[in-house]
Design a protein around this motif. Structure first.
Motif, PDB file in Angstrom:
ATOM      1  N   THR A   6     -49.857 106.831  18.561  1.00  0.00           N
ATOM      2  CA  THR A   6     -49.721 107.673  17.386  1.00  0.00           C
ATOM      3  C   THR A   6     -49.259 108.976  17.833  1.00  0.00           C
ATOM      4  O   THR A   6     -48.296 109.531  17.018  1.00  0.00           O
ATOM      5  N   GLN A   7     -49.528 109.607  18.542  1.00  0.00           N
ATOM      6  CA  GLN A   7     -49.026 111.124  18.907  1.00  0.00           C
ATOM      7  C   GLN A   7     -47.597 110.861  19.346  1.00  0.00           C
ATOM      8  O   GLN A   7     -46.928 111.965  18.835  1.00  0.00           O
ATOM      9  N   LEU A   8     -47.383 110.030  20.309  1.00  0.00           N
ATOM     10  CA  LEU A   8     -45.706 109.791  20.342  1.00  0.00           C
ATOM     11  C   LEU A   8     -44.838 109.450  19.075  1.00  0.00           C
ATOM     12  O   LEU A   8     -43.833 110.209  18.845  1.00  0.00           O
ATOM     13  N   LEU A   9     -45.588 108.679  18.337  1.00  0.00           N
ATOM     14  CA  LEU A   9     -44.687 108.337  16.977  1.00  0.00           C
ATOM     15  C   LEU A   9     -44.617 109.609  15.919  1.00  0.00           C
ATOM     16  O   LEU A   9     -43.301 109.765  15.596  1.00  0.00           O
ATOM     17  N   VAL A  10     -45.514 110.267  15.914  1.00  0.00           N
ATOM     18  CA  VAL A  10     -45.380 111.861  15.262  1.00  0.00           C
ATOM     19  C   VAL A  10     -44.450 112.895  15.803  1.00  0.00           C
ATOM     20  O   VAL A  10     -43.591 113.193  15.318  1.00  0.00           O
ATOM     21  N   VAL A  11     -44.467 112.815  17.170  1.00  0.00           N
ATOM     22  CA  VAL A  11     -43.357 113.595  17.930  1.00  0.00           C
ATOM     23  C   VAL A  11     -42.137 113.204  17.802  1.00  0.00           C
ATOM     24  O   VAL A  11     -41.123 114.035  17.447  1.00  0.00           O
ATOM     25  N   LEU A  12     -41.814 111.886  17.993  1.00  0.00           N
ATOM     26  CA  LEU A  12     -40.632 111.407  17.472  1.00  0.00           C
ATOM     27  C   LEU A  12     -39.991 111.734  16.234  1.00  0.00           C
ATOM     28  O   LEU A  12     -39.112 112.069  16.033  1.00  0.00           O
ATOM     29  N   ALA A  13     -40.945 111.458  15.315  1.00  0.00           N
ATOM     30  CA  ALA A  13     -40.407 111.558  13.865  1.00  0.00           C
ATOM     31  C   ALA A  13     -40.195 113.236  13.740  1.00  0.00           C
ATOM     32  O   ALA A  13     -39.403 113.351  12.817  1.00  0.00           O
ATOM     33  N   ARG A  14     -41.192 113.847  14.221  1.00  0.00           N
ATOM     34  CA  ARG A  14     -40.830 115.284  13.988  1.00  0.00           C
ATOM     35  C   ARG A  14     -39.568 116.077  14.812  1.00  0.00           C
ATOM     36  O   ARG A  14     -39.097 116.967  14.340  1.00  0.00           O
ATOM     37  N   TRP A  95     -41.599 117.353   5.746  1.00  0.00           N
ATOM     38  CA  TRP A  95     -42.192 116.806   6.808  1.00  0.00           C
ATOM     39  C   TRP A  95     -42.139 115.439   6.535  1.00  0.00           C
ATOM     40  O   TRP A  95     -42.321 114.777   5.671  1.00  0.00           O
ATOM     41  N   HIS A  96     -41.839 114.621   7.754  1.00  0.00           N
ATOM     42  CA  HIS A  96     -41.843 113.294   7.992  1.00  0.00           C
ATOM     43  C   HIS A  96     -42.495 112.716   9.063  1.00  0.00           C
ATOM     44  O   HIS A  96     -42.226 113.139  10.188  1.00  0.00           O
ATOM     45  N   GLY A  97     -43.851 111.941   9.072  1.00  0.00           N
ATOM     46  CA  GLY A  97     -44.191 111.577  10.125  1.00  0.00           C
ATOM     47  C   GLY A  97     -45.282 110.545   9.712  1.00  0.00           C
ATOM     48  O   GLY A  97     -44.932 109.234   9.155  1.00  0.00           O
ATOM     49  N   PHE A  98     -46.323 110.218  10.225  1.00  0.00           N
ATOM     50  CA  PHE A  98     -47.232 109.155  10.450  1.00  0.00           C
ATOM     51  C   PHE A  98     -48.716 109.517  10.014  1.00  0.00           C
ATOM     52  O   PHE A  98     -49.090 110.720  10.294  1.00  0.00           O
ATOM     53  N   SER A  99     -49.411 108.893   9.326  1.00  0.00           N
ATOM     54  CA  SER A  99     -50.867 108.971   8.844  1.00  0.00           C
ATOM     55  C   SER A  99     -51.490 108.850  10.129  1.00  0.00           C
ATOM     56  O   SER A  99     -51.419 108.279  11.297  1.00  0.00           O
ATOM     57  N   SER A 100     -52.768 109.786  10.152  1.00  0.00           N
ATOM     58  CA  SER A 100     -53.696 109.691  11.512  1.00  0.00           C
ATOM     59  C   SER A 100     -54.625 108.738  11.147  1.00  0.00           C
ATOM     60  O   SER A 100     -55.465 108.438  11.985  1.00  0.00           O
TER      61      SER A 100
END
Length: 519
Positions: A6-14, A95-100
Motif C-alpha cells: 500500500t505504501q509503495l503504491l501511494v508513493v508511486l502515485a504521488r 492528489w491522486h493515490g490509494f485508499s488506506s
C-alpha cells in the motif's frame, strides 16, 4: 507485506503529483502575463505552468496538442486552446493515490476547481469530461483511466458520508489539510456535516447527477464494468436514489394540508439573498404530486427561487437511465430497474410541469422549458450560464437539438427576454445571478457553439471568447459585457476544459472554421 504494498503504491502515485516548493502559486501565476506571447492581435500569454510544476502528465494530451497546432490557423486561437485544454491536468489534480482501507487497490483522485481549494462533485465530473477524447482502458496508476476511477471512488465516499453536500475536503490519505470556508461559519444545516470532510453543504440535485454522469462516461469509454462491482459504487447509487426520492417531499401534506418536515434545510447569515433559503431554511413552497425533485441550490451555488429546477431534473433523468446499464452489467438487476423506473417517471414529470406557454411572435403562443417551477403554476423563465442549463439540454443528451420546444427555448435564452442575457459590446451571452447583471459567462458561449450547427453563430462566438481573456489566455468565469478588463476568477478549471473540449468538437464537425483567421 500488504502494508508495504500500500505504501509503495501511494508513493508511486504521488510521483506524478508536484510537491516542489519552487513551483509558483497558480492563482498568482495565472493573473500575470508570461512570454512568449502569441503572435496575433491579442498577444495572449503562455499560461501553462512549467512542465515540472504540472500536477499530472499525459503523453496523449501532449500528442493531441501537437497535432492541433497544424490545424488551427489563428495564432491567438491556437494559444488559447494550448492554455485551456490541459488546465485541469496541469494545475488541479491536487492528489491522486490509494485508499488506506482494505482493499488497498481502491484509487482516489482529489480535484480542485482551480482557485478554490475544494472538490465540487459537479465541477470535478465536468473537468474530467473534457478528457474523454483521450480516455482509453488502462490499469496503470499513471493513466487518465486511473484518474477517472479515483474520482468516481471519491465521489462515492463523499455521497455515503454527506449526500446532501456539494463540495468536499481532501481525503485523509492525501495528507492535505482541510481548507477553511469562512462563508460557512454561520451555516445552520440539516442534516449536519463534519467541516473536516465537507467544504460546503449546499444541496444541489446536479451534484447527485454528476456522480452518475462521471460513472456513465467512464463506462461508455472503457467498457470496464468490473470496476463498478468493486468498492462502494452500488451503495453510493442507492444513497443517491434515497436522497433524490426524499427531495420529492412537498411542502404540505396532501392528506391534511399541514406543513411537512423537510429532509434538508439551510440558513446562513449573509448580505446576499442567493446565499441562503427563505422560510427558515425550507425554501419557497412546492406542490405535491409533481414527481419532480427539489434542488435547494442551482449549479451556480445560488439558491433556487422555485425548487423544482428543470435543467437539474433533466440531467438527473438522463444519467440515471444511462447509469442503470452499469447496474445491469454487474448483475444489480433490481437496482437497475428502480433507476429506469425513476428516470421514466421523472421525464414524464418534466414534460408535464416543466414546460410553460409564453407569447410568441405575431400574437402566437410558444411552448418553452421553464428554468424553475413550483408545481403551483409559477415558473421562472430565464436561464443561467452554469451547467446544467436549459441551453445545454441536448449537450447533456436529454433531448435532440432539433426538439421544437428546445429550439423555442434556445431562441428565448439567447435574447434579452432572458433576464441574465447581456448584449454587451465586447461579449454578449448568458450570465448568472452569481456575478450579477451585465456579466457574460464565456461558458455560455461555449455551450452555444456546442449546440449549434450554424457556421456564422459558431464563428461569432469563438471571436468573442477569444477577445475576452484580457490578454491572459484563459477562460474566466464572468466578463463585463462592455469592459473586457473586468472579470471574475483567474483560474476556473471547468470553463477552461470546456473550451478545449469545444475546440475538439468543432474540429470534428466544422474543421474549416479552425482554418480561418479571427484577427
Amino acid at each position: 507485506m500488504r502494508r508495504f504494498k500500500t505504501q509503495l503504491l501511494v508513493v508511486l502515485a504521488r510521483l506524478y503529483i508536484v510537491t516542489s516548493q519552487s513551483c509558483p502559486d497558480y492563482s498568482t501565476y495565472s493573473k500575470t502575463r508570461h512570454e512568449p506571447f502569441s503572435p496575433g492581435r491579442y498577444a495572449l500569454s503562455s499560461a501553462r505552468p512549467p512542465p515540472s510544476c504540472r500536477t499530472f502528465n499525459s503523453s496523449a494530451l501532449e500528442s493531441l496538442l501537437s497535432s492541433f497546432s497544424a490545424n488551427i490557423t489563428d495564432p491567438d486561437l491556437l494559444r488559447l486552446f494550448q492554455n485551456t485544454y490541459p488546465n485541469t491536468l496541469d494545475t488541479a489534480i491536487k492528489w491522486h493515490g490509494f485508499s488506506s482501507a482494505n482493499p488497498s487497490e481502491e484509487e482516489l483522485t482529489f480535484i480542485i476547481t482551480g482557485d478554490i481549494n475544494a472538490m465540487w462533485l459537479r465541477d470535478s465530473a465536468n473537468q474530467l469530461q473534457s478528457y474523454l477524447p483521450l480516455l482509453t482502458p488502462s490499469s496503470s496508476p499513471n493513466s487518465l483511466a486511473s484518474l477517472f476511477r479515483g474520482a468516481i471512488n471519491l465521489h462515492a465516499r463523499y455521497l455515503l458520508t454527506s449526500p446532501f453536500c456539494n463540495s468536499f475536503q481532501p481525503p485523509p490519505e492525501s495528507g492535505l489539510a482541510p481548507s477553511p470556508n469562512p462563508a460557512s461559519d454561520s451555516d445552520v444545516v440539516f442534516p449536519p456535516y463534519d467541516p473536516d470532510k465537507v467544504f460546503e453543504c449546499k444541496y444541489e440535485l446536479d451534484s447527485l447527477a454528476s456522480f452518475l454522469q462521471l460513472s456513465t462516461e467512464y463506462h461508455e469509454a472503457t467498457h470496464d464494468s468490473g470496476f463498478f462491482g468493486k468498492f462502494s459504487w452500488v451503495e453510493a447509487v442507492k444513497a443517491v436514489l434515497a436522497t433524490a426520492r426524499s427531495m420529492t417531499t412537498p411542502t404540505y401534506s396532501p392528506l391534511d394540508g399541514k406543513p411537512l418536515d423537510s429532509p434538508y434545510t439551510f440558513t446562513r447569515k449573509t448580505t446576499r439573498s442567493t446565499e441562503t433559503l427563505p422560510n427558515d431554511g425550507l425554501g419557497h413552497p412546492v406542490a405535491a404530486g409533481t414527481g419532480l425533485i427539489r434542488s435547494a441550490f442551482r449549479p451556480s451555488d445560488d439558491s433556487t427561487t422555485y425548487q423544482f429546477l428543470i435543467p437539474s431534473n433533466m440531467l438527473f433523468c438522463r444519467y440515471l437511465a444511462s447509469a442503470s446499464l452499469i447496474a445491469t452489467a454487474i448483475n444489480q438487476t433490481t437496482l437497475a430497474g428502480e433507476m429506469m423506473e425513476f428516470s421514466a417517471s421523472l421525464r414524464q414529470a418534466i414534460q408535464t410541469h416543466g414546460v410553460a406557454s409564453v407569447p410568441g411572435d405575431n400574437g402566437t403562443v410558444e411552448r418553452v422549458y421553464a428554468y424553475e417551477v413550483d408545481g403551483f403554476g409559477s415558473s421562472l423563465l430565464q436561464d443561467d450560464a452554469n451547467l446544467p442549463s436549459l441551453l445545454s439540454a441536448p449537450l447533456m443528451g436529454y433531448l435532440a437539438p432539433t426538439d421544437p420546444v428546445y429550439l423555442a427555448t434556445r431562441k428565448r435564452v439567447l435574447s434579452i427576454k432572458n433576464p441574465y442575457y447581456a448584449a454587451g459590446g465586447v461579449i454578449r451571452g448568458v450570465g448568472s445571478a452569481h456575478t450579477g447583471p451585465g456579466r457574460v459567462w464565456p461558458m455560455s458561449l461555449i455551450v452555444q457553439i456546442l449546440t449549434s450547427d450554424d457556421d456564422e453563430e459558431i464563428r461569432g462566438a469563438i471571436k468573442q471568447i477569444l477577445g475576452s481573456t484580457d490578454g491572459l489566455g484563459l477562460v474566466h468565469e464572468g466578463v463585463d459585457g462592455w469592459d473586457g478588463s473586468r472579470w471574475t476568477r483567474e483560474w476556473f478549471g471547468w470553463a477552461n476544459g470546456l473550451f478545449g473540449g469545444m475546440m475538439i468538437d468543432v474540429m470534428r464537425r466544422k474543421e474549416g472554421l479552425l482554418r480561418e483567421s479571427f484577427q
